[in-house]
Scaffold this active site. Sequence first.
Site, PDB file in Angstrom:
ATOM      1  CB  SER A 101      -0.973  -0.026   1.184  1.00  0.00           C
ATOM      2  OG  SER A 101      -1.926   1.003   1.068  1.00  0.00           O
ATOM      3  CG  HIS A 147      -6.128  -0.595  -0.828  1.00  0.00           C
ATOM      4  ND1 HIS A 147      -5.313   0.097  -1.684  1.00  0.00           N
ATOM      5  CD2 HIS A 147      -5.486  -0.603   0.380  1.00  0.00           C
ATOM      6  CE1 HIS A 147      -4.219   0.471  -1.046  1.00  0.00           C
ATOM      7  NE2 HIS A 147      -4.310   0.073   0.211  1.00  0.00           N
TER       8      HIS A 147
END
Length: 700
Positions: A483, A595
């Site tokens: 991430s 996400h």
Amino acid sequence: MASELVRQLGSDDVDEIVSACKALSSMNIECSAVAKLLSHKEPRVQVAAAEALRSMEGAEAASSGLAQLLGGDCYVRVAAAKTLKSLGAKAQSQAAAIGKLLRDSSPGVVAAAAYVLTGMGPAAADYVSALEAALANDKEDISTHMLAAAGVMPKTPEVLRKPACAAAHALGVLGGPSCVGKLLELLNSKDPEVKSCAIHALTQIGAETDRLESQFVDLLKDPNPSVVSAACRALGTMNSTSSSSTAAAVAELLRDPSPMVKASAVDSIAAMGDEAEAFLDPLCKLFNDKSSQVRCAAVKAVAGCGELGQMYASEVCRLTGNADAKTRAAAIHALTEMGERGACFDDEVEMCLSDPDPFVASAAQKALQHFQGVKMAAAAALQDLSKPLKPQILGARSSDLTESVKMLSEVKDLPSVQEMLSTAHTILGYDILKLCLEGPEETLEQTKHCQPAMYIGGLAAFELLKKENPKVAEQFQAVAGLSLGEYTALTVAGVMDFETGLRLVKFRGEAMQEAAEASPQKMISVAGLSQQVLEQLCSECRSGPDDVCQVANFLFPNGFSCAGSESACEKLLKKAGDTQGCLQAKALKTSGAFHTKCMAPARSKLLTALKDAESKMKPPNCEVYVNLTGQKIPPGTSVPRIIELLADQLTNCVLWEPAMKAMVNDGISEFYECGPMKQLKAMMKRIDGDAWKKTQNIHV
């Protein structure tokens, strides 16, 4: 059924009435009907009614009748006192009536009154002086001893039969520093129970710590074991101020012949924090003590000694085969407190699943579930890694996985890190180092602050790697980051310089926090369920086509994080937790559904920022395993392609497990995790055991 039980309350058969009281209490009904029995002529019925009311809603309505029983027969008085104490402030209307009983001529009545006042809080404040006066009443209600000896009632605790004990107990809760002098006088009492209660009361008040510590250390030599035990426990509560000499004095009692004293000494040392580590060897010797109380206390104490205590995990494991069930259960529980070292003994614990004692079998089941979670946690540091042929650099974790107050404390003085921090202060407009070192944690947890902190933390760890192992830092084959960590990895790969990366990370964090605050969102962690099962559960939790609930991170085999709307994720939290095979289902601290398509507004803004920074970005100089595909992009990949990958990462699932498997399949043989904690390393153990053995954390 209820009407029949109420009818039985009017029976002439005492046994029938007592049975009905118990039944109505377990059902929590007909409280008023039971309360009427407090005025019954038969003491056994009064006791049954008082005990039944203790677990019934609305019992405070009977507080007046209960208060009247405090002056009755001793075992009626004891039952009433226990129920009134359980009511606490709900019975405060009777404070005045109970306060008057402190002047009663019966020691048992005075003790009961003081005992009840203990739980009444401010309503009992007017009776502190009367309680102080009762400290001088060292008489005892002898009738309780007689009834206990006859088997009519169990042994009554000292706070219900000795006024001085009950008053000391009450003053420990209701009194203040002004009571300390009078309580200290009780330390000279010849009655060990009075002395023990005074010690406990002084500990609760917590005044004059230095003076009390000295007095309590002296009491460790008292001839009565109960006094010594009380002094031990008191010294343990002073763990923030206890000196090494005090700990040593308590440790002397580990050889005491009294099991009660030894167990208290163990508990006291365990509460003294770092001081306990000096006594690990004598604590471990108590694993073979004849008393199960001592063995269990010692096992618990060793398990609480952090990394040093974990060195004795094998010794603790041996106790899982002890003849005593309590010891076996204590050992199993201790192993769950001993991190990775404890989890190494899961095979031995698994053998306890068939233990004849159900309590031990249940402890084993819970421990095995816990060990599964431990495999996700930080792994122990590895020793003397061999020189890698194809090393990989892992970036920092994503902001939705970890924040760490005290981060950067070990590298803040490196010149290269100081230069980064100076640049960061200008770009961010605040002191990121101060925030990392001092918190507050709730501020550091905010996405807009956490992402820059983690970006800097990962790069600071890389600077430390350069210093400690320059050859690895210069000759790595590939990078990856989870991430937010992907920005750290791309910076190491030469795609962007520190200033460009930090500006993008700052913008990304602010955009994601804004998107997160646009609607109620949530992220949860789920382990133990297959992808297919979890995706089906996500589908069941969505209330409509526009609702969001989906897998957001593929972290390791059967280990995921899910995100979406708050309502859907709360449903998923319960559904997943109730599904067979689930090892963990818990909410994460993050504020947003990262996400997922909830981040679409942030993606749009980030894409603009990335395109604006395109002229300052370059193709990578090494392989990069990316979140979006779980596969590598080669050196020289175009900047527009990288921009596309970074933008789409915000609204799509992070494929961390596939990326790590791809690295292993591509022959990468050594891994370096750059940043605080060891979460990537812990996940690697679940992904590939051999790769985990070649993973090293560079901690900052």
